[in-house]
Design a protein around this motif. Structure first.
Motif, PDB file in Angstrom:
ATOM      1  N   VAL A   1       0.847  -1.196   0.000  1.00  0.00           N
ATOM      2  CA  VAL A   1       0.000   0.000   0.000  1.00  0.00           C
ATOM      3  C   VAL A   1       0.883   1.247   0.000  1.00  0.00           C
ATOM      4  CG1 VAL A   1      -1.669   1.352   1.343  1.00  0.00           C
ATOM      5  CG2 VAL A   1      -1.991  -1.108   1.051  1.00  0.00           C
ATOM      6  N   ALA A   2       1.942   1.243   0.782  1.00  0.00           N
ATOM      7  CA  ALA A   2       2.856   2.390   0.829  1.00  0.00           C
ATOM      8  C   ALA A   2       3.514   2.611  -0.531  1.00  0.00           C
ATOM      9  CB  ALA A   2       3.906   2.191   1.910  1.00  0.00           C
TER      10      ALA A   2
ATOM     11  N   GLN B   1      11.955  16.156  -5.220  1.00  0.00           N
ATOM     12  CA  GLN B   1      13.253  15.579  -4.922  1.00  0.00           C
ATOM     13  C   GLN B   1      13.089  14.193  -4.330  1.00  0.00           C
ATOM     14  OE1 GLN B   1      15.371  18.529  -2.639  1.00  0.00           O
ATOM     15  NE2 GLN B   1      16.116  19.447  -4.535  1.00  0.00           N
ATOM     16  N   SER B   2      12.087  14.027  -3.475  1.00  0.00           N
ATOM     17  CA  SER B   2      11.812  12.702  -2.931  1.00  0.00           C
ATOM     18  C   SER B   2      10.395  12.652  -2.396  1.00  0.00           C
ATOM     19  CB  SER B   2      12.806  12.343  -1.821  1.00  0.00           C
ATOM     20  OG  SER B   2      12.592  13.150  -0.683  1.00  0.00           O
ATOM     21  N   VAL B   3       9.854  11.447  -2.420  1.00  0.00           N
ATOM     22  CA  VAL B   3       8.551  11.167  -1.826  1.00  0.00           C
ATOM     23  C   VAL B   3       8.738   9.925  -0.984  1.00  0.00           C
ATOM     24  CG1 VAL B   3       6.165  10.475  -2.247  1.00  0.00           C
ATOM     25  CG2 VAL B   3       7.253  12.152  -3.744  1.00  0.00           C
ATOM     26  N   GLN B   4       8.385  10.042   0.284  1.00  0.00           N
ATOM     27  CA  GLN B   4       8.503   8.912   1.196  1.00  0.00           C
ATOM     28  C   GLN B   4       7.133   8.661   1.801  1.00  0.00           C
ATOM     29  OE1 GLN B   4      11.082   9.574   4.536  1.00  0.00           O
ATOM     30  NE2 GLN B   4      11.350   7.398   4.905  1.00  0.00           N
ATOM     31  N   VAL B   5       6.674   7.428   1.691  1.00  0.00           N
ATOM     32  CA  VAL B   5       5.382   7.055   2.241  1.00  0.00           C
ATOM     33  C   VAL B   5       5.623   5.979   3.280  1.00  0.00           C
ATOM     34  CG1 VAL B   5       3.096   6.137   1.750  1.00  0.00           C
ATOM     35  CG2 VAL B   5       4.215   7.625   0.087  1.00  0.00           C
ATOM     36  N   GLU B   6       5.094   6.214   4.474  1.00  0.00           N
ATOM     37  CA  GLU B   6       5.253   5.262   5.572  1.00  0.00           C
ATOM     38  C   GLU B   6       3.880   4.885   6.098  1.00  0.00           C
ATOM     39  OE1 GLU B   6       8.170   6.617   8.595  1.00  0.00           O
ATOM     40  OE2 GLU B   6       8.253   8.403   7.322  1.00  0.00           O
TER      41      GLU B   6
ATOM     42  N   ALA C   1       2.223   3.319   9.616  1.00  0.00           N
ATOM     43  CA  ALA C   1       2.466   2.977  11.017  1.00  0.00           C
ATOM     44  C   ALA C   1       1.120   2.863  11.698  1.00  0.00           C
ATOM     45  CB  ALA C   1       3.321   4.040  11.686  1.00  0.00           C
ATOM     46  N   ASP C   2       0.875   1.689  12.252  1.00  0.00           N
ATOM     47  CA  ASP C   2      -0.424   1.412  12.866  1.00  0.00           C
ATOM     48  C   ASP C   2      -1.523   1.710  11.834  1.00  0.00           C
ATOM     49  OD1 ASP C   2       0.774   0.603  15.262  1.00  0.00           O
ATOM     50  OD2 ASP C   2       0.857   2.678  15.968  1.00  0.00           O
ATOM     51  N   SER C   3      -2.348   2.682  12.095  1.00  0.00           N
ATOM     52  CA  SER C   3      -3.436   2.984  11.163  1.00  0.00           C
ATOM     53  C   SER C   3      -3.251   4.357  10.516  1.00  0.00           C
ATOM     54  CB  SER C   3      -4.774   2.927  11.894  1.00  0.00           C
ATOM     55  OG  SER C   3      -4.815   3.917  12.894  1.00  0.00           O
ATOM     56  N   THR C   4      -1.999   4.781  10.355  1.00  0.00           N
ATOM     57  CA  THR C   4      -1.723   6.096   9.801  1.00  0.00           C
ATOM     58  C   THR C   4      -0.848   5.988   8.563  1.00  0.00           C
ATOM     59  OG1 THR C   4      -1.855   7.090  11.989  1.00  0.00           O
ATOM     60  CG2 THR C   4      -0.725   8.366  10.300  1.00  0.00           C
ATOM     61  N   LEU C   5      -1.211   6.733   7.542  1.00  0.00           N
ATOM     62  CA  LEU C   5      -0.409   6.861   6.334  1.00  0.00           C
ATOM     63  C   LEU C   5       0.279   8.211   6.409  1.00  0.00           C
ATOM     64  CD1 LEU C   5       0.229   5.645   3.498  1.00  0.00           C
ATOM     65  CD2 LEU C   5      -1.672   7.020   2.650  1.00  0.00           C
ATOM     66  N   ARG C   6       1.603   8.233   6.335  1.00  0.00           N
ATOM     67  CA  ARG C   6       2.380   9.462   6.440  1.00  0.00           C
ATOM     68  C   ARG C   6       3.145   9.671   5.129  1.00  0.00           C
ATOM     69  NH1 ARG C   6       5.042   8.217  10.697  1.00  0.00           N
ATOM     70  NH2 ARG C   6       3.552   9.201  12.079  1.00  0.00           N
ATOM     71  N   VAL C   7       2.949  10.822   4.522  1.00  0.00           N
ATOM     72  CA  VAL C   7       3.604  11.155   3.261  1.00  0.00           C
ATOM     73  C   VAL C   7       4.532  12.343   3.513  1.00  0.00           C
ATOM     74  CG1 VAL C   7       3.265  11.842   0.860  1.00  0.00           C
ATOM     75  CG2 VAL C   7       1.549  10.410   1.987  1.00  0.00           C
ATOM     76  N   THR C   8       5.831  12.152   3.238  1.00  0.00           N
ATOM     77  CA  THR C   8       6.810  13.230   3.367  1.00  0.00           C
ATOM     78  C   THR C   8       7.352  13.537   1.988  1.00  0.00           C
ATOM     79  OG1 THR C   8       7.388  12.486   5.587  1.00  0.00           O
ATOM     80  CG2 THR C   8       8.946  13.965   4.492  1.00  0.00           C
ATOM     81  N   ILE C   9       7.282  14.807   1.621  1.00  0.00           N
ATOM     82  CA  ILE C   9       7.672  15.237   0.290  1.00  0.00           C
ATOM     83  C   ILE C   9       8.765  16.284   0.403  1.00  0.00           C
ATOM     84  CG2 ILE C   9       6.860  16.355  -1.824  1.00  0.00           C
ATOM     85  CD1 ILE C   9       4.036  15.339  -0.914  1.00  0.00           C
ATOM     86  N   ALA C  10       9.860  16.072  -0.313  1.00  0.00           N
ATOM     87  CA  ALA C  10      10.913  17.077  -0.424  1.00  0.00           C
ATOM     88  C   ALA C  10      10.844  17.613  -1.855  1.00  0.00           C
ATOM     89  CB  ALA C  10      12.280  16.471  -0.141  1.00  0.00           C
TER      90      ALA C  10
ATOM     91  N   ALA D   1       0.940   4.055  -2.906  1.00  0.00           N
ATOM     92  CA  ALA D   1       0.706   5.455  -2.553  1.00  0.00           C
ATOM     93  C   ALA D   1       1.851   6.338  -3.046  1.00  0.00           C
ATOM     94  CB  ALA D   1       0.525   5.598  -1.047  1.00  0.00           C
ATOM     95  N   GLN D   2       3.080   5.871  -2.891  1.00  0.00           N
ATOM     96  CA  GLN D   2       4.241   6.645  -3.346  1.00  0.00           C
ATOM     97  C   GLN D   2       4.172   6.875  -4.854  1.00  0.00           C
ATOM     98  OE1 GLN D   2       8.030   5.006  -2.234  1.00  0.00           O
ATOM     99  NE2 GLN D   2       9.155   6.683  -3.139  1.00  0.00           N
ATOM    100  N   PHE D   3       3.842   5.849  -5.598  1.00  0.00           N
ATOM    101  CA  PHE D   3       3.707   5.961  -7.056  1.00  0.00           C
ATOM    102  C   PHE D   3       2.613   6.959  -7.424  1.00  0.00           C
ATOM    103  CE2 PHE D   3       1.633   4.518 -10.971  1.00  0.00           C
ATOM    104  CZ  PHE D   3       2.692   4.628 -11.861  1.00  0.00           C
ATOM    105  N   LEU D   4       1.455   6.852  -6.771  1.00  0.00           N
ATOM    106  CA  LEU D   4       0.342   7.763  -7.049  1.00  0.00           C
ATOM    107  C   LEU D   4       0.703   9.211  -6.722  1.00  0.00           C
ATOM    108  CD1 LEU D   4      -2.658   5.666  -5.686  1.00  0.00           C
ATOM    109  CD2 LEU D   4      -2.143   6.175  -8.077  1.00  0.00           C
TER     110      LEU D   4
END
Length: 121
Positions: A61-62, A84-89, A91-100, A65-68
């Motif tokens: 799923v992560a 520059q980067s997309v990181q999808v994590e 954890a438990d029931s949370t989707l966290r997207v970090t974008i540089a 999500a990163q591809f999308l």
């Protein structure tokens, strides 16, 4: 003029404005969490990750999500930001997207993190 997101009125009763950093963050958030088909005049707008929020969290799923996210941001905001980067994590029931990203106009590098809760494990 850069409109603030979410849309609101300022103390003068006029449409609230945002600085460039907040404006771009708002645009990114709109792309991330708008489902394709949700906007009447732009039915293709959005990333589609919203539908993944209720899927069981997993590395697959992560990765999806990163591809999308990468595709949607390049399509809709590619003229304003350079990813520059997309990181999808997950954890438990949370989707966290970090974008540089780099702001194309200034070259300034920014990092933004967005979180949404999904289904319980």
């Amino acid at each position: 003029m850069n409109l603030d997101y979410p849309y609101r009125f300022d103390a003068r009763g006029a449409t609230a404005e945002a600085d460039e950093e907040a404006y771009l963050r708002g645009l990114i958030e709109q792309v991330l969490f708008t489902a394709p088909g949700e906007r009447l005049m732009r039915p293709e707008f959005g990333s589609g990750i919203q539908q993944l929020l209720f899927a069981p969290n997993s590395p697959e799923v992560a990765a999806t999500a990163q591809f999308l996210v990468q595709g949607a941001l390049q399509q809709w905001l590619g003229d304003l930001i350079a990813l520059q980067s997309v990181q999808v994590e997950t954890a438990d029931s949370t989707l966290r997207v970090t974008i540089a990203y780099a702001v194309r106009r200034t070259g300034q590098v920014q990092t933004a993190t967005f979180e949404r809760a999904g289904a319980a494990p």
